[in-house]
Each structure stands twice: as structure tokens, then as C-alpha cells.
Scaffold this active site. Sequence first.
Site, PDB file in Angstrom:
ATOM      1  N   MET A  44       0.854  -1.183   0.000  1.00 52.71           N
ATOM      2  CA  MET A  44       0.000   0.000   0.000  1.00 52.71           C
ATOM      3  C   MET A  44       0.889   1.230   0.000  1.00 52.71           C
ATOM      4  O   MET A  44       1.954   1.222   0.576  1.00 52.71           O
ATOM      5  CB  MET A  44      -0.893   0.010   1.238  1.00 52.71           C
ATOM      6  CG  MET A  44      -2.072   0.978   1.160  1.00 52.71           C
ATOM      7  SD  MET A  44      -1.679   2.689   1.501  1.00 52.71           S
ATOM      8  CE  MET A  44      -1.415   2.634   3.254  1.00 52.71           C
ATOM      9  N   CYS A  45       0.422   2.272  -0.652  1.00 52.60           N
ATOM     10  CA  CYS A  45       1.221   3.491  -0.652  1.00 52.60           C
ATOM     11  C   CYS A  45       0.357   4.690  -0.970  1.00 52.60           C
ATOM     12  O   CYS A  45      -0.823   4.570  -1.299  1.00 52.60           O
ATOM     13  CB  CYS A  45       2.377   3.386  -1.646  1.00 52.60           C
ATOM     14  SG  CYS A  45       1.917   3.612  -3.366  1.00 52.60           S
ATOM     15  N   GLY A  46       0.983   5.856  -0.863  1.00 49.64           N
ATOM     16  CA  GLY A  46       0.376   7.081  -1.330  1.00 49.64           C
ATOM     17  C   GLY A  46       1.037   7.478  -2.635  1.00 49.64           C
ATOM     18  O   GLY A  46       2.264   7.449  -2.766  1.00 49.64           O
TER      19      GLY A  46
END
Length: 516
Positions: A1-3
Site C-alpha cells: 500500500m502506498c500514497g
Amino acid sequence: MCGIQVLVARSGVEIGDYDQQWARLTAANSRRGPDAHNELTIQLAQATIRFGAHVLHLRGHQTQVQPIVDQHSGDILCWNGEVFDGLDVGDQNDGLLLMAEIQRQNIEAFRRIEGPYAFVYLDRAQSRLWFSRDYLGRRSLLMKQNGALLISSVADSAEENWTELSAKKAFCMDLDSFTITEHEWQSIPKVNQVIDNSLVSNVECSSLDNFPEISRWQPMVDQFKYELMSAIETRINSIPYHGAHQARVGLLFSGGVDCITIAALLTQILPQSEQIELFNVAFENPRLTSQCSDAPDRKTGLQGWRELCQIDPLRPWKFVEVDVPYSDVVEYQNHIRQLLVPSNSVMDMSIAMALWFASRGQGRLIHSDHQSTPYVGKSRVLLLGMGADEQLGGYSRHRSAWDSGGWERLGSEIDLDVQRIATRNLGRDDRVVSDNGKEARFPFLAANVVKFLSQTPLYYKMDMRYPRGIGEKLLLRLLAYQLGLVQASTLAKRAIQFGARTAKMQSGKSRGQDIL
């Protein structure tokens, strides 16, 4: 998961003019991915592109820094997602494997995979920038055009003009002409609306203890259990250990039938020595002059925790009471409102408040002797029950549809709800939960579960001729009952903003659909 954050400007435009906005986006996205941050700026013939990515390590043995750059083609991928099917990942990093697959299949590689995702992908040879979300919209991706094109997982402020990308489309920017085209993406299965009343002739039932004709339902209950357990197992088996005595997975836990069924299946999958965190949130609501302990979800949460302890007494269940004083609501409400953008209703805010504080996981751990100690949640993956109500008839409007038009009207309402899952609130929920460095995963929205429930006839999933607490989400209630969750199996639906008491925290006549 990341931004993810990406800036695309025409060549000759000074991208330094966007430095302040880029810095705000960096601050907002870094909370989503605290483990690694990297930026990359490239110059093409007609465009300058600045990529930023913030990583939360949830897969593979080592943290994979993004953006991912293919060493041969120079293509660039910013990936915020999880590949759960369609690509053999094992315990490797799915972003790296996906990039390799894209080199073989181009953009079509995304059609083959299943899981929640949002991405931005630069096809350097074709001078194309692709960006999209998965077809159920389980990850957030926003877009804004103000001279340049900005793409981000979360907005930089509460200002206007950010829009959420349609999950039913893939978007492609031609980096020579700066035109954006939309392409049809994957579709959600249509709901089976065929009715056979001969299978539901006896509807006299006030308790699941004496549910009639259970033998007819049993194959469906067994298959539902298999599909849901498979979805849960797929969503937890790759989570790395961050410490021998640290929980890998938690649940936002009201004690309702959706979340407690997930918990009861989860405990059949994980080794019995593994902790499972249950985060139960309750608010001090000045309009009600009552304690957090009086909140409806607190009472059902404690009841559900005790039931789980009965069916698996050796499991180290971690029941965490997240009590939110009104002073904390005042302190954090502007921050949470920013996370909502572009969602902007009073109801959005009420729900977001509950999700943000619950996912933060700061509270008190309740022990079996009723003593408590301060506690901060350790799990980085949170399982949520979203999607059950839409597919299994859990909303009051489904009973209203039945009352006004029987099976035909009910079937149409369920199909409408399923088809618009991708356009409703999952992006909002992702923005809120991920702000705490946690990743939300939705077993009821796994592709195999959605396919199974869409194919299953309505009368096996719900029957509004039974009373409230039985007729809606009937298939799920039967499964919960057979798992030993006798009390939870007949709890009626209660919206999170009412169960946690975030609704109408201030005096006035505002309604849920009103704009903030």
C-alpha cells in the site's frame, strides 16, 4: 500500500510554481506510506512529469521503494494495491512482478489481476500516462487540473476541484497532445434475480434455533463459508511479521454480524498463538450527555468479544476500547474533513470520524478480569465488513423495496446497490483509514465472493418475510449461527455513525445528506 502523487506539466512550464502544493501532497501522502519515500522527475518531448510514492511495507521480505522503473523500457509504475489473484506472487513484491507482467502484456495486465488497487503507469515508448482504480473502487485516486494535471491518493487541502476517478474507467493521457481519453474497465457481475417461491414456502420463524428447511440452505451456507474464508486467507497470508508478539491483522469491530463472522473465520485460519486485534470505537456525544460505555456498538462489541472467546478460548483476542472525548473530535475534525475531499456531506463526516479514530487504534486493552491498560494497535492490516449490506440486503431501504414491490422490486434494488458499489464510499474509506498508516481490506468485496453472491438466487441471501434480525442478510446469519455466534447472528443492522454515536454531535437540524 502506498500514497501516490504525480504532477504532469507541459514542457516549458516551471513546475517549481507547484512546489507548495506538491509539499502539501507529500505531507498528506506520507502518512499513508511511512516506510519509504522517493521522488522522480523526468523530461519528455512535450511534458515534464514528477512522480512521488510513499510505501507501507505489507508484502515481500524487504521494503520495495517506488516509483518502480523498468531498466529496459524506462517505463514507470506507481502502485498502490495488492494482487490477490491473476498473478502468481507468493511472498514476493507484487509491484515488481506486476511491472514485469506489464512489459509483456502492456496495460491489459491490469485486467487479469484481482485485488484493490490504484496506479499511475508511464508507457514511455507510446508517450502515454495511464491511471485508474480497480473496478470496485477499493482504493482512492483523485485528479485535479489547474494548468497542470495532478493525480494523488488524497487531496492536499479542502479546496475544490479535486474529483475522484471513476472506478469503471481507465484513463489515458496522451503526453504529446495532453488529451485524456477514457476506456471501459472491468464490470461487476449482474445479480441473479430469478425467483422460485417453492423453496421458501415456510416462513414461520422467530429464531435461528428452529430455522425451517435448513437442509435446503446448507449447501449455500457451506459454499459461502468456503468463498469468504478463501478471501480472508488470501488477504492475510502475505502480511509480514513485524515482531513475534505483534498482531499482524485487526478488525474494526462493532460486534455486528458482518465483522464478527470475519473474525470467527479468521480464527480458523491463523495459528492459535497469533493475536487478533478488535478495535471498538465509541464517542462522547455532548447532545446525549452519556458515557462512551453507553454507546450501542460498545455494548454489542463486548458481547461479540465474549462470544469469540467462547468459540476460541485459547486465542489471544485483543479487545481495544477506543474512547473518543469530544475535545478530540474538535481537535481533529478539520484534518478528517480534508481526508474526505471530494466527499463532503454531514454523513460522510460522521462515518469518517468513526473510521479514523478506530483505525488509529489508540485506547485501552480490556482484560478478562475487566481490568484495562493503555494500548496502541500494532496491526497494519484491518479487515472491514463493507459490501455485506449491499449484496445481502442489509439496508432498511431493501426491506422498504420488499414492502412496496416484493421480490421483483427487492431484486432491482439489490442489483442497483451492487452495481454502484464502485461509485459510492470505498475511496473515502481508504483515504480515512490509510491516513493512520493502515490498510483496509474487504473480504466481502473479494472477486470470488462478489461472483458467488451475484450468482446466488435472492431467496437464499435474504427473505424479508422473516422478521428484522433474521430476514436481511439471511445467508450470513445462518453462517454466523453455525460458527457458534448465536447472539451476534440475530443482531439488527445499525449504521456506524449511530452505533458509535458520531451522528449529530452538535445541536441543529442538519441531515446526513447536507453539505458540510
